[in-house]
Motif scaffolding. Sequence first.
Motif, PDB file in Angstrom:
ATOM      1  N   ASP A 138       0.828  -1.208   0.000  1.00 21.72           N
ATOM      2  CA  ASP A 138       0.000   0.000   0.000  1.00 21.72           C
ATOM      3  C   ASP A 138       0.864   1.261   0.000  1.00 21.72           C
ATOM      4  OD1 ASP A 138      -2.370  -1.508   0.109  1.00 21.72           O
ATOM      5  OD2 ASP A 138      -2.220  -1.686   2.279  1.00 21.72           O
ATOM      6  N   LEU A 139       1.956   1.238   0.772  1.00 20.03           N
ATOM      7  CA  LEU A 139       2.868   2.378   0.788  1.00 20.03           C
ATOM      8  C   LEU A 139       3.524   2.571  -0.572  1.00 20.03           C
ATOM      9  CD1 LEU A 139       4.618   1.840   4.262  1.00 20.03           C
ATOM     10  CD2 LEU A 139       2.773   3.446   3.717  1.00 20.03           C
ATOM     11  N   LEU A 140       3.856   1.467  -1.230  1.00 19.49           N
ATOM     12  CA  LEU A 140       4.441   1.544  -2.572  1.00 19.49           C
ATOM     13  C   LEU A 140       3.472   2.158  -3.571  1.00 19.49           C
ATOM     14  CD1 LEU A 140       6.338  -1.839  -3.059  1.00 19.49           C
ATOM     15  CD2 LEU A 140       7.293   0.445  -3.418  1.00 19.49           C
ATOM     16  N   GLN A 141       2.223   1.730  -3.496  1.00 22.03           N
ATOM     17  CA  GLN A 141       1.216   2.297  -4.397  1.00 22.03           C
ATOM     18  C   GLN A 141       1.110   3.804  -4.204  1.00 22.03           C
ATOM     19  OE1 GLN A 141      -2.594   0.245  -4.374  1.00 22.03           O
ATOM     20  NE2 GLN A 141      -1.580  -1.703  -3.972  1.00 22.03           N
ATOM     21  N   GLU A 142       1.058   4.231  -2.966  1.00 23.20           N
ATOM     22  CA  GLU A 142       0.946   5.665  -2.660  1.00 23.20           C
ATOM     23  C   GLU A 142       2.165   6.430  -3.166  1.00 23.20           C
ATOM     24  OE1 GLU A 142       0.348   5.921   1.541  1.00 23.20           O
ATOM     25  OE2 GLU A 142      -1.433   4.630   1.495  1.00 23.20           O
ATOM     26  N   PHE A 143       3.353   5.845  -2.984  1.00 22.26           N
ATOM     27  CA  PHE A 143       4.586   6.517  -3.382  1.00 22.26           C
ATOM     28  C   PHE A 143       4.655   6.697  -4.892  1.00 22.26           C
ATOM     29  CE2 PHE A 143       9.026   6.196  -4.806  1.00 22.26           C
ATOM     30  CZ  PHE A 143       9.577   7.294  -4.157  1.00 22.26           C
ATOM     31  N   ILE A 144       4.339   5.639  -5.641  1.00 19.44           N
ATOM     32  CA  ILE A 144       4.405   5.729  -7.107  1.00 19.44           C
ATOM     33  C   ILE A 144       3.333   6.679  -7.639  1.00 19.44           C
ATOM     34  CG2 ILE A 144       4.097   4.411  -9.241  1.00 19.44           C
ATOM     35  CD1 ILE A 144       5.491   2.058  -7.829  1.00 19.44           C
ATOM     36  N   GLN A 145       2.151   6.609  -7.045  1.00 17.51           N
ATOM     37  CA  GLN A 145       1.062   7.494  -7.460  1.00 17.51           C
ATOM     38  C   GLN A 145       1.450   8.959  -7.260  1.00 17.51           C
ATOM     39  OE1 GLN A 145      -2.606   6.590  -5.395  1.00 17.51           O
ATOM     40  NE2 GLN A 145      -3.738   6.785  -7.299  1.00 17.51           N
ATOM     41  N   LYS A 146       2.050   9.238  -6.125  1.00 12.62           N
ATOM     42  CA  LYS A 146       2.428  10.606  -5.757  1.00 12.62           C
ATOM     43  C   LYS A 146       3.565  11.141  -6.624  1.00 12.62           C
ATOM     44  CE  LYS A 146       4.438  13.092  -1.808  1.00 12.62           C
ATOM     45  NZ  LYS A 146       4.935  12.918  -0.414  1.00 12.62           N
ATOM     46  N   ASN A 147       4.475  10.268  -7.059  1.00  8.91           N
ATOM     47  CA  ASN A 147       5.693  10.727  -7.723  1.00  8.91           C
ATOM     48  C   ASN A 147       5.743  10.414  -9.220  1.00  8.91           C
ATOM     49  OD1 ASN A 147       7.582  11.732  -5.419  1.00  8.91           O
ATOM     50  ND2 ASN A 147       6.733   9.809  -4.645  1.00  8.91           N
TER      51      ASN A 147
END
Length: 509
Positions: A485-494
């Motif tokens: 979930d943290l990975l999804q958020e990070f890629i989405q954000k960046n």
Amino acid sequence: MSNNKTLDIIYTSDTHGHVYPIDYAGNRPCNASLLNIASEIKKDGNTLILDGGDSLQGTPLTQYYLSNADKYDYHPIAEAFNAMGLDFFTLGNHDFNFGYEVIRDYLNAMKAKCLCANVEDLGGELKLSKTAIVTLENGLRIGLSGVVTDWVNVWEQADNIAKTKVTDPVIAAKKALDEIKDKCDITVLIYHGGLEENPATGQKMSDTTENVGCKIAHEQDWDILLTGHQHIANEKFVIDNTFAVQPPAKAEKYISMHAETSDDGLLVTSKLVSTGDVHEETAYNKMLQLEEDVQRWLDIPIGSLKDPIDPEEKLYAALHGSRLAAIFNQTQLEWSGADFSCTSLGNDPLGLKKEVTIRDICAVYPFSNTVFVVEVTKKTIKESLERVASYFTLVDGNPQVSKEFLEPKIEHYNYDYYAGLDYEFDLTRPVGERVVKMLRLDGTELSDTDTYTLVTSNYRATGTGGYKAIGNSRVIRNSTEEMPDLLQEFIQKNSPLGDIVNSRIRIVY
């Protein structure tokens, strides 16, 4: 003991959520699934179907279901096991990953009986038994019990095991055996744990108590020991007159065992059977809505990369660095604000396409790990990097992967990539003396007296994989969100995400 009576056992373990015959990462059919095994089982009154645990974690289907269980009037793992005609099973360490209520709901949906003699239910809601005695159609009496590795207490978050107590499996198994051995003809222990010795040579492979199958066999006189946890396919071995087996993971193969009693004692044979290409129809069709929902969810786009990442060969990535690991580490650093980060990759070479979906994240990070921040010293980091450097050995002057990371099972996931550091290994030096440079990225030395923060997975924070120095470090805080979930958020954000340079590594040989 009765003469010439038989017992047949079908045994699975560590199936890790493989319900449907689908490779979710590649989005293609595969045979490995509980539903395909279910289609092959021919059960009669002298057959027992048994499972060794680690069933609730491991595929996008289980991940999606556990977040959306209220939408469905069935439990997919239970449906698959019920379709197999499962009789008895035990819990695995990963079955505790999601907390007490998830275990409770799973046990309630199962027709089979859960045997877990070393799990105490402090909440009073779990359908658990310590032992069972079943009389076959031919009159043969089978006594059974189950235990799980007590390293659940090492790995699991406190909240997930607050309502259960996992005790010493050796003591619990002995107590269970004493209770049933005079009441039955054959004793069977299902152990979610593996072997600490090489069964062929008797050589000790581990000094920890994570796996104590050999200790149980040496000290107790179970007739049959069904092991798991290590994911090592072994269709038969005998330890001090105890007949033992272990299937591989992910429902790729299962054990078919035949036991026969006679005046000369108990004769046991077994074989590994590869899962076929035909699935059981009823449960398959019943759960198709869930499977279709999972497929739609997996194809949801979450972001993009500026350039795709080709699958990274394990040795090359370890020598030169990994773009994938850099993303994992940066995700952990941005969540935590820690000084340093370390992460590992799975056993298979993996990459990411330019357009990234949830399916891609599930493929490159298939674990339900959370993230921990621990307090470390320069000495802690040095000892941990020495463990990383032991991944390599030199063959004719060229680096290769050490046998320690390949035998008795492949453990590329115990090679860690660090971020926030500029470090160097000299492979011509002895193991334990290979770290010859260790600086912060700005070039400053680490202090012998200061403390630092290191962010890593809950798995590594326990010291598992040979990283005792990290396991002995004080935990400062941890995430409630899981790393995918943290990975999804990070890629989405960046997005679009370019190459990340958060470390420098040089390896001399």
